[in-house]
Design a protein around this motif. Structure first.
Motif, PDB file in Angstrom:
ATOM      1  N   THR A   1       0.852  -1.188   0.000  1.00  0.00           N
ATOM      2  CA  THR A   1       0.000   0.000   0.000  1.00  0.00           C
ATOM      3  C   THR A   1       0.886   1.235   0.000  1.00  0.00           C
ATOM      4  N   SER A   2       0.578   2.190  -0.868  1.00  0.00           N
ATOM      5  CA  SER A   2       1.315   3.457  -0.920  1.00  0.00           C
ATOM      6  C   SER A   2       0.449   4.563  -0.336  1.00  0.00           C
ATOM      7  N   GLU A   3       1.073   5.392   0.506  1.00  0.00           N
ATOM      8  CA  GLU A   3       0.374   6.508   1.134  1.00  0.00           C
ATOM      9  C   GLU A   3       1.038   7.832   0.760  1.00  0.00           C
ATOM     10  N   LEU A   4       0.200   8.855   0.607  1.00  0.00           N
ATOM     11  CA  LEU A   4       0.720  10.196   0.335  1.00  0.00           C
ATOM     12  C   LEU A   4      -0.369  11.223   0.639  1.00  0.00           C
ATOM     13  N   ASN A   5      -0.032  12.209   1.454  1.00  0.00           N
ATOM     14  CA  ASN A   5      -0.940  13.323   1.745  1.00  0.00           C
ATOM     15  C   ASN A   5      -2.330  12.876   2.185  1.00  0.00           C
ATOM     16  N   GLY A   6      -2.357  11.851   3.041  1.00  0.00           N
ATOM     17  CA  GLY A   6      -3.634  11.391   3.585  1.00  0.00           C
ATOM     18  C   GLY A   6      -4.409  10.443   2.705  1.00  0.00           C
ATOM     19  N   GLU A   7      -3.919  10.176   1.500  1.00  0.00           N
ATOM     20  CA  GLU A   7      -4.570   9.219   0.600  1.00  0.00           C
ATOM     21  C   GLU A   7      -3.738   7.946   0.532  1.00  0.00           C
ATOM     22  N   SER A   8      -4.372   6.853   0.128  1.00  0.00           N
ATOM     23  CA  SER A   8      -3.646   5.593  -0.019  1.00  0.00           C
ATOM     24  C   SER A   8      -4.202   4.811  -1.205  1.00  0.00           C
ATOM     25  N   VAL A   9      -3.352   3.954  -1.750  1.00  0.00           N
ATOM     26  CA  VAL A   9      -3.759   3.062  -2.826  1.00  0.00           C
ATOM     27  C   VAL A   9      -3.045   1.737  -2.618  1.00  0.00           C
ATOM     28  N   THR A  10      -3.748   0.640  -2.905  1.00  0.00           N
ATOM     29  CA  THR A  10      -3.211  -0.698  -2.656  1.00  0.00           C
ATOM     30  C   THR A  10      -3.110  -1.483  -3.952  1.00  0.00           C
ATOM     31  N   LEU A  11      -2.020  -2.186  -4.103  1.00  0.00           N
ATOM     32  CA  LEU A  11      -1.842  -3.098  -5.232  1.00  0.00           C
ATOM     33  C   LEU A  11      -2.329  -4.477  -4.788  1.00  0.00           C
ATOM     34  N   TRP A  12      -3.549  -4.809  -5.184  1.00  0.00           N
ATOM     35  CA  TRP A  12      -4.165  -6.052  -4.764  1.00  0.00           C
ATOM     36  C   TRP A  12      -3.718  -7.219  -5.634  1.00  0.00           C
TER      37      TRP A  12
END
Length: 511
Positions: A92-103
């Motif tokens: 999971t990558s996080e930046l500036n309060g947002e996140s995205v996951t490589l499922w």
């Protein structure tokens, strides 16, 4: 007939693989390793009841049916009863309060990325398309390139057709170029979080595709356990391992009429001389050519790599491990985080060497790595190649070196406790390691635990030769022959080194 003897310098994955195949080919085989245990950079260690694993995040070749899987099975890296762990996401990558996951579910990843950044939809779909193509890519590992005939080339082309499409799509691009195709800053971070920015643009979709294709898994027990299984297999075949036995010099016989030299023995640090018929240098090439041998034996491509630091970079890493007095695994895998606050708190020359992202990893899937009711967290903060000189100079003053490590670890701990308040007051520093750690234990060039990066500025086919100049019975092997390195390349090259011996003797190279 008396068995010919193969002497292997280095007991990492390449050396252990070479040892197993040397025995399977009928040679007497001995491994000499400088450290007190085998494994090289595929290792781990114990601290205060915790186990710190230092290598495998996920490993290619865990699914049956590929030649790489066969290598892992034949060398004992994967035993018949070795459980393969496969998570539901890569990181999971996080930046500036947002996140995205490589499922592991690539369609889910695609949907979530498009929802995050609709304006990047076209590029997201393209990236996921090439990741899907990569799911069935198999690393060739039957025989070295120089032993391939026309039929082998056709077979490999058919096997690698998806890889060729991938390479063509991202030709001339590096990870920075790939990330720049996307408008959303978090997606750009997600792409460069896994691959060094100088690496080929195809690296990210290939790695993610290997993960979603489920070939990338983690053997239960981690890195050290895998290396020890390989050691057991080698010894069960009659091989001999000598740890705490660094090789310091190579010895040659008279020059042959053909102009070639023959290595006859190596000398250990304790003065012991070990004779052999063939020699495989499975240690770091920097140590091979600058300590055991000399620069006159270096292959021209490797000489260029060492001389041209801009086009063939390596990296550094600052790493630390924490014990956490908390039963729940809150991280649930790998999380990539920003390091700008840590950089801002650094007030010396290291400031310019710290990368803008770091990896935070938990091992909840391995309950034996921590005492019951506790967790272990490990952090890797990337450094530029220049950082090696900083750490090397600091290491001369052991107290200053120790204090600096602890200062950085405290900055990391503060950041983690702010991000995960559930861990506030529950974290204990277990250990810290730097580029100097890899230099001390593994003789790693500039303290980096992989090989060099082939950049878009590098010479085409910028791969190091296994040959040792003017020597006809010794070769180098390991991940430096398969830049940018890693376990699969190390194992494959270890096997290839034995096939080179077999070809020299006019025997079948089929193992």
């Amino acid at each position: 007939m008396k068995q010919k003897k193969v002497i292997i310098i280095g007991g990492g994955i390449a050396g252990l693989t070479a040892g197993v195949y040397a025995r399977k080919a009928g040679y007497e085989a001995q491994i000499y390793e400088k450290h007190k245990i085998v494994g090289g950079e595929c290792t781990g260690w114990d601290r205060n009841g915790y186990y710190i694993d230092n290598c495998i995040h996920w490993m290619m070749g865990t699914v049956a049916g590929t030649s790489l899987h066969n290598i892992w099975k034949e060398t004992g890296a994967l035993g018949d009863d070795t459980e393969i762990l496969r998570g539901d996401h890569m990181y999971t990558s996080e930046l500036n309060g947002e996140s995205v996951t490589l499922w592991a579910d690539i369609e889910r990843t695609e949907r979530e990325l498009i929802a995050l950044s609709p304006e990047d939809e076209t590029e997201i779909k393209s990236l996921m398309h090439y990741a899907k193509l990569s799911e069935k890519i198999e690393i060739p590992s039957d025989k070295p390139n120089e032993m391939m005939g026309a039929l082998d080339g056709i077979k490999m082309a058919l096997k690698m057709k998806n890889a060729l499409k991938l390479f063509q799509a991202y030709a001339g691009m590096d990870t920075v170029d790939l990330a720049a195709r996307f408008k959303h800053p978090l997606i750009r971070c997600m792409i460069s979080d896994f691959c060094p920015k100088d690496s080929a643009g195809s690296s990210f979709p290939m790695a993610y595709g290997n993960f979603t294709g489920r070939d990338g898994g983690v053997p239960r027990g981690g890195s050290r356990a895998m290396a020890f299984r390989m050691k057991d297999r080698f010894e069960s075949l009659g091989g001999e391992i000598y740890t705490a036995s660094p090789v310091v010099k190579a010895d040659f016989g008279p020059k042959q009429t053909t102009g070639w030299k023959q290595m006859v023995s190596v000398t250990l640090a304790n003065g012991q001389t070990v004779k052999g018929d063939y020699f495989i240098f499975a240690c770091d090439p920097d140590y091979t050519f600058h300590k055991i041998l000399s620069e006159e034996y270096i292959d021209p491509m490797l000489k260029e790599v060492y001389a041209n630091r801009k086009d063939y970079p390596v990296y550094g890493m600052f790493q630390c491990a924490f014990g956490v007095d908390c039963e729940e695994d809150i991280l649930k895998g790998d999380i990539m985080m920003d390091t700008s606050d840590i950089v801002n708190a650094v007030n010396d020359e290291l400031k310019n060497s710290i990368m803008e992202r770091m990896t935070v990893k938990s091992f909840g899937y391995e309950p034996d790595f921590a005492p019951k009711g506790k967790q272990i967290i490990q952090v890797m903060m990337g450094l530029s190649e220049d950082s090696y000189e900083y750490w090397n100079a600091l290491y001369q003053d052991k107290e200053a070196y120790k204090a600096r490590k602890e200062e950085l670890a405290q900055l990391i701990q503060k950041k983690l406790e702010e991000r995960f308040p559930e861990y506030q007051g529950k974290m204990t520093l277990l250990d810290v390691w730097t580029p100097m750690t890899y230099k001390r234990y593994c003789n790693a060039f500039k303290g980096y635990n992989q090989a060099y990066i082939i950049t878009k500025r590098s010479r085409k086919n910028a791969y190091v030769s296994p040959e040792i100049k003017d020597v006809d019975n010794a070769w180098i092997t390991g991940q430096w022959l398969s830049a940018p390195g890693g376990l699969p390349g190390a194992a494959i090259q270890g096997k290839y080194s034995v096939q080179r011996i077999l070809r020299k003797e006019g025997q079948s190279i089929k193992l």
